[in-house]
Write a protein that holds these residues in place. Structure first.
Motif, PDB file in Angstrom:
ATOM      1  N   ASN A  21      -6.727  -3.738  -2.819  1.00  0.00           N
ATOM      2  CA  ASN A  21      -6.462  -4.645  -2.188  1.00  0.00           C
ATOM      3  C   ASN A  21      -5.407  -3.688  -0.908  1.00  0.00           C
ATOM      4  O   ASN A  21      -5.914  -4.020   0.532  1.00  0.00           O
ATOM      5  N   TYR A  22      -4.134  -2.993  -1.136  1.00  0.00           N
ATOM      6  CA  TYR A  22      -3.855  -2.166  -0.035  1.00  0.00           C
ATOM      7  C   TYR A  22      -3.604  -0.884  -0.561  1.00  0.00           C
ATOM      8  O   TYR A  22      -3.564  -0.260  -1.545  1.00  0.00           O
ATOM      9  N   TYR A  23      -3.125   0.521   0.659  1.00  0.00           N
ATOM     10  CA  TYR A  23      -2.725   1.810   0.236  1.00  0.00           C
ATOM     11  C   TYR A  23      -1.283   1.690   1.526  1.00  0.00           C
ATOM     12  O   TYR A  23      -1.765   1.384   2.442  1.00  0.00           O
ATOM     13  N   VAL A  24      -0.572   2.666   0.946  1.00  0.00           N
ATOM     14  CA  VAL A  24       0.324   2.926   2.166  1.00  0.00           C
ATOM     15  C   VAL A  24       0.273   4.637   1.824  1.00  0.00           C
ATOM     16  O   VAL A  24       0.766   5.050   0.707  1.00  0.00           O
ATOM     17  N   SER A  25       0.152   5.174   3.104  1.00  0.00           N
ATOM     18  CA  SER A  25      -0.066   6.020   3.632  1.00  0.00           C
ATOM     19  C   SER A  25       1.433   6.358   4.113  1.00  0.00           C
ATOM     20  O   SER A  25       1.879   7.939   4.666  1.00  0.00           O
ATOM     21  N   ARG A  41       3.346   2.008   6.838  1.00  0.00           N
ATOM     22  CA  ARG A  41       1.887   2.094   7.246  1.00  0.00           C
ATOM     23  C   ARG A  41       1.575   1.771   5.999  1.00  0.00           C
ATOM     24  O   ARG A  41       0.930   2.217   4.876  1.00  0.00           O
ATOM     25  N   VAL A  42       0.344   0.531   6.086  1.00  0.00           N
ATOM     26  CA  VAL A  42      -0.570   0.179   4.429  1.00  0.00           C
ATOM     27  C   VAL A  42      -2.140   0.324   5.660  1.00  0.00           C
ATOM     28  O   VAL A  42      -1.996  -0.326   7.004  1.00  0.00           O
ATOM     29  N   HIS A  43      -2.905   0.412   4.597  1.00  0.00           N
ATOM     30  CA  HIS A  43      -4.216  -0.165   5.546  1.00  0.00           C
ATOM     31  C   HIS A  43      -4.607  -1.006   4.262  1.00  0.00           C
ATOM     32  O   HIS A  43      -4.834  -0.643   3.110  1.00  0.00           O
ATOM     33  N   GLU A  44      -5.498  -2.003   4.401  1.00  0.00           N
ATOM     34  CA  GLU A  44      -5.857  -3.137   3.619  1.00  0.00           C
ATOM     35  C   GLU A  44      -7.167  -2.095   3.914  1.00  0.00           C
ATOM     36  O   GLU A  44      -8.234  -1.735   4.412  1.00  0.00           O
ATOM     37  N   PRO A  64      -8.499  -1.110  10.258  1.00  0.00           N
ATOM     38  CA  PRO A  64      -7.175  -0.176  10.970  1.00  0.00           C
ATOM     39  C   PRO A  64      -5.844  -0.479  10.141  1.00  0.00           C
ATOM     40  O   PRO A  64      -5.082  -1.108  10.236  1.00  0.00           O
ATOM     41  N   SER A  65      -4.887   0.673  10.172  1.00  0.00           N
ATOM     42  CA  SER A  65      -3.336   0.329   9.616  1.00  0.00           C
ATOM     43  C   SER A  65      -2.554  -0.324  10.810  1.00  0.00           C
ATOM     44  O   SER A  65      -3.114  -0.228  12.268  1.00  0.00           O
ATOM     45  N   VAL A  66      -1.358  -0.844   9.495  1.00  0.00           N
ATOM     46  CA  VAL A  66      -0.983  -1.645  10.963  1.00  0.00           C
ATOM     47  C   VAL A  66       0.766  -1.757   9.883  1.00  0.00           C
ATOM     48  O   VAL A  66       0.079  -0.657   8.508  1.00  0.00           O
ATOM     49  N   GLU A  67       1.968  -1.573  11.149  1.00  0.00           N
ATOM     50  CA  GLU A  67       2.945  -1.244   9.498  1.00  0.00           C
ATOM     51  C   GLU A  67       3.827  -2.572   9.235  1.00  0.00           C
ATOM     52  O   GLU A  67       3.642  -3.827  10.092  1.00  0.00           O
ATOM     53  N   LEU A  68       4.154  -2.570   8.028  1.00  0.00           N
ATOM     54  CA  LEU A  68       4.936  -3.818   7.942  1.00  0.00           C
ATOM     55  C   LEU A  68       5.999  -4.048   7.507  1.00  0.00           C
ATOM     56  O   LEU A  68       6.501  -3.375   6.579  1.00  0.00           O
ATOM     57  N   GLU A 100       9.593   7.890  -2.137  1.00  0.00           N
ATOM     58  CA  GLU A 100      10.165   9.066  -0.669  1.00  0.00           C
ATOM     59  C   GLU A 100       9.420   9.946  -0.926  1.00  0.00           C
ATOM     60  O   GLU A 100       9.568  11.118   0.044  1.00  0.00           O
ATOM     61  N   ASN A 101       7.960  10.085  -1.250  1.00  0.00           N
ATOM     62  CA  ASN A 101       6.975  11.103  -1.655  1.00  0.00           C
ATOM     63  C   ASN A 101       6.265  11.246  -0.201  1.00  0.00           C
ATOM     64  O   ASN A 101       5.563  12.720  -0.109  1.00  0.00           O
ATOM     65  N   LEU A 102       6.095  10.312   0.174  1.00  0.00           N
ATOM     66  CA  LEU A 102       5.084  10.500   1.674  1.00  0.00           C
ATOM     67  C   LEU A 102       6.244  10.139   2.579  1.00  0.00           C
ATOM     68  O   LEU A 102       6.874  10.554   3.413  1.00  0.00           O
ATOM     69  N   PRO A 103       5.087  10.781   3.798  1.00  0.00           N
ATOM     70  CA  PRO A 103       5.322  11.455   4.979  1.00  0.00           C
ATOM     71  C   PRO A 103       6.291   9.980   5.848  1.00  0.00           C
ATOM     72  O   PRO A 103       6.127   8.807   5.754  1.00  0.00           O
ATOM     73  N   LEU A 104       7.308  10.375   6.757  1.00  0.00           N
ATOM     74  CA  LEU A 104       7.447   9.265   7.213  1.00  0.00           C
ATOM     75  C   LEU A 104       6.385   8.929   8.377  1.00  0.00           C
ATOM     76  O   LEU A 104       5.947   9.232   8.473  1.00  0.00           O
ATOM     77  N   ILE A 105       6.652   7.569   8.984  1.00  0.00           N
ATOM     78  CA  ILE A 105       5.574   7.138   9.547  1.00  0.00           C
ATOM     79  C   ILE A 105       5.593   7.962  11.019  1.00  0.00           C
ATOM     80  O   ILE A 105       4.686   8.039  12.006  1.00  0.00           O
TER      81      ILE A 105
END
Length: 102
Positions: free
Chosen positions: A5-9, A24-27, A36-40, A94-99
């Motif tokens: 349903n969602y991906y986190v980048s 940062r979430v991409h529905e 469009p991505s949103v921050e949750l 922790e391996n994802l980039p910071l927003i």
């Protein structure tokens, strides 16, 4: 990519750098395309997972997005978001980039 349903980048830590505060979430829309991505906040993502919504990490390789690991909610001393089931509080996306850097 797999069907979630969602991906986190990207992620953002709290002011003490002790745990993830925002994601940062991409529905994925009903048409299979990203909205469009949103921050949750972490609690918002946990609430959605508890409502049976599915999340995965995703990383950009070259110009292409690749699905990563499924997010799960675990309880240690508080609710954590993790991609790997164990008793550790580390390895939480922790391996994802910071927003701010993505």
């Amino acid at each position: 990519m797999a069907n979630y349903n969602y991906y986190v980048s990207a992620i953002e830590y709290n002011s003490d750098n002790t745990h993830i505060a925002k994601l940062r979430v991409h529905e994925v829309g009903s048409d299979g395309k990203f909205k469009p991505s949103v921050e949750l906040t972490r609690p918002q993502v946990i609430e959605l997972i508890n409502k049976k919504k599915t999340f995965s990490t995703m990383t950009k390789v070259g110009n292409e997005w690749k699905s990563g690991a499924k997010l799960e909610v675990i309880q240690v001393t508080t609710d954590y978001l993790k991609t790997k089931k164990d008793s550790s509080t580390r390895d939480n996306l922790e391996n994802l980039p910071l927003i701010k850097d993505a």
